[in-house]
Design an enzyme around this catalytic site. Structure first.
Site, PDB file in Angstrom:
ATOM      1  N   HIS A 205      -7.780  -5.420  -0.399  1.00  0.00           N
ATOM      2  CA  HIS A 205      -6.588  -4.712   0.070  1.00  0.00           C
ATOM      3  C   HIS A 205      -5.802  -5.581   1.056  1.00  0.00           C
ATOM      4  O   HIS A 205      -5.852  -5.368   2.276  1.00  0.00           O
ATOM      5  CB  HIS A 205      -7.019  -3.400   0.730  1.00  0.00           C
ATOM      6  CG  HIS A 205      -5.913  -2.393   0.858  1.00  0.00           C
ATOM      7  ND1 HIS A 205      -5.295  -1.825  -0.234  1.00  0.00           N
ATOM      8  CD2 HIS A 205      -5.305  -1.855   1.950  1.00  0.00           C
ATOM      9  CE1 HIS A 205      -4.374  -0.967   0.181  1.00  0.00           C
ATOM     10  NE2 HIS A 205      -4.358  -0.972   1.495  1.00  0.00           N
TER      11      HIS A 205
ATOM     12  N   ASP B 150     -10.074  -4.191  -4.690  1.00  0.00           N
ATOM     13  CA  ASP B 150      -9.501  -3.329  -3.651  1.00  0.00           C
ATOM     14  C   ASP B 150     -10.332  -2.054  -3.516  1.00  0.00           C
ATOM     15  O   ASP B 150     -10.460  -1.284  -4.460  1.00  0.00           O
ATOM     16  CB  ASP B 150      -8.047  -2.979  -4.015  1.00  0.00           C
ATOM     17  CG  ASP B 150      -7.259  -2.394  -2.859  1.00  0.00           C
ATOM     18  OD1 ASP B 150      -7.871  -1.704  -2.022  1.00  0.00           O
ATOM     19  OD2 ASP B 150      -6.043  -2.621  -2.802  1.00  0.00           O
TER      20      ASP B 150
ATOM     21  N   SER C  83       0.807  -1.202   0.000  1.00  0.00           N
ATOM     22  CA  SER C  83       0.000   0.000   0.000  1.00  0.00           C
ATOM     23  C   SER C  83       0.855   1.274   0.000  1.00  0.00           C
ATOM     24  O   SER C  83       1.633   1.480  -0.928  1.00  0.00           O
ATOM     25  CB  SER C  83      -0.977  -0.035   1.186  1.00  0.00           C
ATOM     26  OG  SER C  83      -1.993   0.928   1.034  1.00  0.00           O
TER      27      SER C  83
END
Length: 219
Positions: free
Chosen positions: A196, A169, A109
Site C-alpha cells: 500500500h 496490498d 487510496s
C-alpha cells in the site's frame, strides 16, 4: 503546450493522512518526475474520529468521506453512509477554480477512490472537471451504496488514466484494485509486487514517464 512547460498535477492523499505527509512519502517519486511535472498537495476537509487516530496528535488525520456518522471509515466495509462526500466534492472544485488550472490529478487510496467518482461525475456532466488525465494509486470502487451510481456500466470514464495496483496490498485487496480497471476506457494498468504505497522502482518510473510524456504531447 510548450515543449519546456511542465504539467501541473493536483495530489489527493489517502485516508488518515494529510497533504504534507503525502508529499513527504512521495519524495523520490516526485524527484524522478520533476522534469515532467509540478505537484500541488491538498488536505482533505474532514477530520477522522479519535478511534482511528484523528484528534490525538498535532498532525491532522483527514479523510474525504466517512462510512459511519462518527467520522469513521474502512474501505473494505459496505455502508449506506457517505458522510462528508458532497462537501469534499465542492471543496475540491473550489480549490481547482482558485488554484488551477491543473493538467491532471494524482490520488492515493481513499483519495483515488474519490477521484474515480469525480471522473464519473465529469463523464455524466454532473460536475465540470477540466483535467485531461488522472493517476490512481491503490484505488478502489467505493463500497458505500450511495456511490453505486458512479460505477454503473453505462458510465465508462474517458479521462486518460493510469492505475497502479499493488499485488501485495493488505489494505486494498488485489481484487478491489482490479475492479476499478473497468471504470475507465483503455487505462494504463500497472501492477507492482508491493503493498500500500506509491512504488518508484525502475519499471514503474519508466511507465510514469511514458504516461506523462504522452499527456504533454497531447496538451
Amino acid at each position: 503546450m510548450a515543449a519546456n512547460k511542465k504539467l501541473k498535477i493536483l495530489c489527493l492523499h489517502g485516508y488518515r493522512q494529510h497533504g504534507y505527509a503525502f508529499r513527504e512519502k512521495t519524495g523520490s517519486f516526485r524527484k524522478s518526475l520533476k522534469k515532467y511535472a509540478d505537484f500541488v498537495f491538498i488536505d482533505a476537509p474532514h477530520e477522522v474520529c479519535a478511534e482511528q487516530g484523528g484528534g490525538m496528535s498535532h498532525a491532522p488525520s483527514l479523510g474525504w468521506w466517512f462510512s459511519r456518522e462518527d467520522n469513521y471509515y474502512k474501505a473494505i466495509e459496505y455502508s449506506d453512509i457517505e458522510q462528508g462526500f458532497a462537501e469534499s466534492v465542492g471543496y475540491i472544485l473550489k480549490f481547482i477554480k482558485e488554484n488551477g488550472p491543473f493538467d491532471g490529478i494524482l490520488a492515493f487510496s481513499q483519495g483515488a477512490s474519490f477521484l474515480s467518482m469525480l471522473c464519473a461525475m465529469k463523464e455524466s456532466k454532473e460536475i465540470s472537471l477540466d483535467v485531461s488525465f488522472v493517476m490512481l494509486f491503490a484505488g478502489f470502487k467505493s463500497r458505500c451504496s450511495p456511490h453505486r451510481k458512479y460505477y454503473s456500466k453505462d458510465i465508462k470514464c474517458s479521462t486518460k488514466a493510469l492505475l497502479c495496483i499493488g499485488e501485495a496490498d493488505e489494505v486494498i485487496p488485489l481484487d478491489m484494485g482490479n475492479e476499478l480497471i473497468e471504470h475507465f476506457q483503455d487505462p494504463v494498468v500497472l501492477h507492482h509486487p508491493g503493498g500500500h504505497f506509491v512504488p518508484n522502482q525502475l519499471d514503474q518510473r519508466k511507465a510514469y514517464s511514458e504516461f506523462l510524456e504522452q499527456q504533454m504531447s497531447q496538451s
